[in-house]
Write a protein that holds these residues in place. Structure first.
Motif, PDB file in Angstrom:
ATOM      1  N   ASP A 139      17.943  -3.956  -1.862  1.00  0.00           N
ATOM      2  CA  ASP A 139      16.679  -4.702  -1.790  1.00  0.00           C
ATOM      3  C   ASP A 139      16.944  -6.050  -1.143  1.00  0.00           C
ATOM      4  OD1 ASP A 139      14.902  -2.883  -2.981  1.00  0.00           O
ATOM      5  OD2 ASP A 139      15.641  -3.412  -4.985  1.00  0.00           O
ATOM      6  N   PRO A 140      16.002  -6.521  -0.316  1.00  0.00           N
ATOM      7  CA  PRO A 140      16.220  -7.802   0.375  1.00  0.00           C
ATOM      8  C   PRO A 140      16.255  -8.973  -0.592  1.00  0.00           C
ATOM      9  CG  PRO A 140      14.068  -6.861   0.956  1.00  0.00           C
ATOM     10  CD  PRO A 140      14.747  -5.901   0.046  1.00  0.00           C
ATOM     11  N   PRO A 192       0.816  -1.224   0.000  1.00  0.00           N
ATOM     12  CA  PRO A 192       0.000   0.000   0.000  1.00  0.00           C
ATOM     13  C   PRO A 192       0.852   1.278   0.000  1.00  0.00           C
ATOM     14  CG  PRO A 192      -0.897  -1.573   1.555  1.00  0.00           C
ATOM     15  CD  PRO A 192       0.437  -2.118   1.102  1.00  0.00           C
ATOM     16  N   LEU A 193       1.950   1.276   0.762  1.00  0.00           N
ATOM     17  CA  LEU A 193       2.834   2.447   0.798  1.00  0.00           C
ATOM     18  C   LEU A 193       3.455   2.675  -0.578  1.00  0.00           C
ATOM     19  CD1 LEU A 193       4.265   4.751   2.292  1.00  0.00           C
ATOM     20  CD2 LEU A 193       6.008   3.078   3.001  1.00  0.00           C
ATOM     21  N   ALA A 194       3.943   1.615  -1.192  1.00  0.00           N
ATOM     22  CA  ALA A 194       4.540   1.734  -2.526  1.00  0.00           C
ATOM     23  C   ALA A 194       3.523   2.281  -3.519  1.00  0.00           C
ATOM     24  CB  ALA A 194       5.068   0.376  -2.992  1.00  0.00           C
ATOM     25  N   ALA A 250      14.209   0.058   6.792  1.00  0.00           N
ATOM     26  CA  ALA A 250      14.921   0.081   5.511  1.00  0.00           C
ATOM     27  C   ALA A 250      13.940   0.010   4.340  1.00  0.00           C
ATOM     28  CB  ALA A 250      15.915  -1.079   5.435  1.00  0.00           C
ATOM     29  N   THR A 251      12.917  -0.818   4.460  1.00  0.00           N
ATOM     30  CA  THR A 251      11.916  -0.938   3.392  1.00  0.00           C
ATOM     31  C   THR A 251      11.166   0.374   3.211  1.00  0.00           C
ATOM     32  OG1 THR A 251      11.652  -3.299   3.808  1.00  0.00           O
ATOM     33  CG2 THR A 251       9.863  -2.200   2.625  1.00  0.00           C
ATOM     34  N   ILE A 252      10.727   0.957   4.317  1.00  0.00           N
ATOM     35  CA  ILE A 252      10.024   2.244   4.262  1.00  0.00           C
ATOM     36  C   ILE A 252      10.922   3.291   3.601  1.00  0.00           C
ATOM     37  CG2 ILE A 252       9.168   4.137   5.709  1.00  0.00           C
ATOM     38  CD1 ILE A 252       8.175   1.897   7.681  1.00  0.00           C
ATOM     39  N   GLU A 253      12.180   3.304   4.003  1.00  0.00           N
ATOM     40  CA  GLU A 253      13.134   4.289   3.467  1.00  0.00           C
ATOM     41  C   GLU A 253      13.365   4.110   1.976  1.00  0.00           C
ATOM     42  OE1 GLU A 253      15.626   7.557   3.522  1.00  0.00           O
ATOM     43  OE2 GLU A 253      14.065   6.847   4.855  1.00  0.00           O
TER      44      GLU A 253
END
Length: 153
Positions: free
Chosen positions: A152-153, A4-6, A53-56
């Motif tokens: 990216d993970p 949703p954030l993306a 890290a993902t949010i960033e």
């Protein structure tokens, strides 16, 4: 789940993405289960680096490197930890005549949810209503100790 954030960031829904980010931090810091709708500064250490890290990465990617906590951290360093200087640099202040004050986000928000118009580091917003400890802790979270967050993970 940060899809949703993306999606919000990709479609320019920055106000919604900003709120999603705050809500996510409340959730992952464990504040929500304690019945609070804000993150207390001592809980920042409990925010998993993978989530931050993902949010960033999402904020960075969809703003062309203009927004995110890492951007704010660099501006914070250049401001030598002076919160007033930091706020001026990232556009969190305004002037009423000769009087400078912090912008308001309750009611009609005075913040800029526009990648082209907002200054670097303007988003995401972090409340300083309870003092500056929360933003200081976010900007000194261990995730920023190296550049692994960029991968990216």
């Amino acid at each position: 789940d940060y899809v949703p954030l993306a999606t919000m960031l990709a479609t320019g829904q920055l106000a919604e993405a900003d709120q999603f980010t705050r809500d996510a931090l409340i959730e992952i810091a464990g504040s929500k289960e304690k019945g609070r709708d804000f993150v207390y500064w001592t809980e920042v250490k409990d925010i998993p680096s993978t989530d931050l890290a993902t949010i960033e990465r999402l904020w960075n990617k969809f703003s062309g490197g203009k927004f995110g906590y890492s951007v704010q951290k660099n501006i914070w360093k250049k401001s030598k930890g002076d919160f007033e200087v930091f706020c001026r640099k990232i556009g969190w202040t305004t002037k009423d005549g000769e009087v400078e004050r912090k912008k308001r986000w309750f009611g009609a928000s005075e913040f800029m949810y526009d990648v082209k118009k907002a200054p670097n580091g303007h988003l995401p917003l972090t409340s300083a209503l309870r003092g500056t400890s929360l933003i200081k802790q976010l900007l000194s979270h261990p995730v920023w100790d190296n550049d692994d967050w960029k991968k990216d993970p």
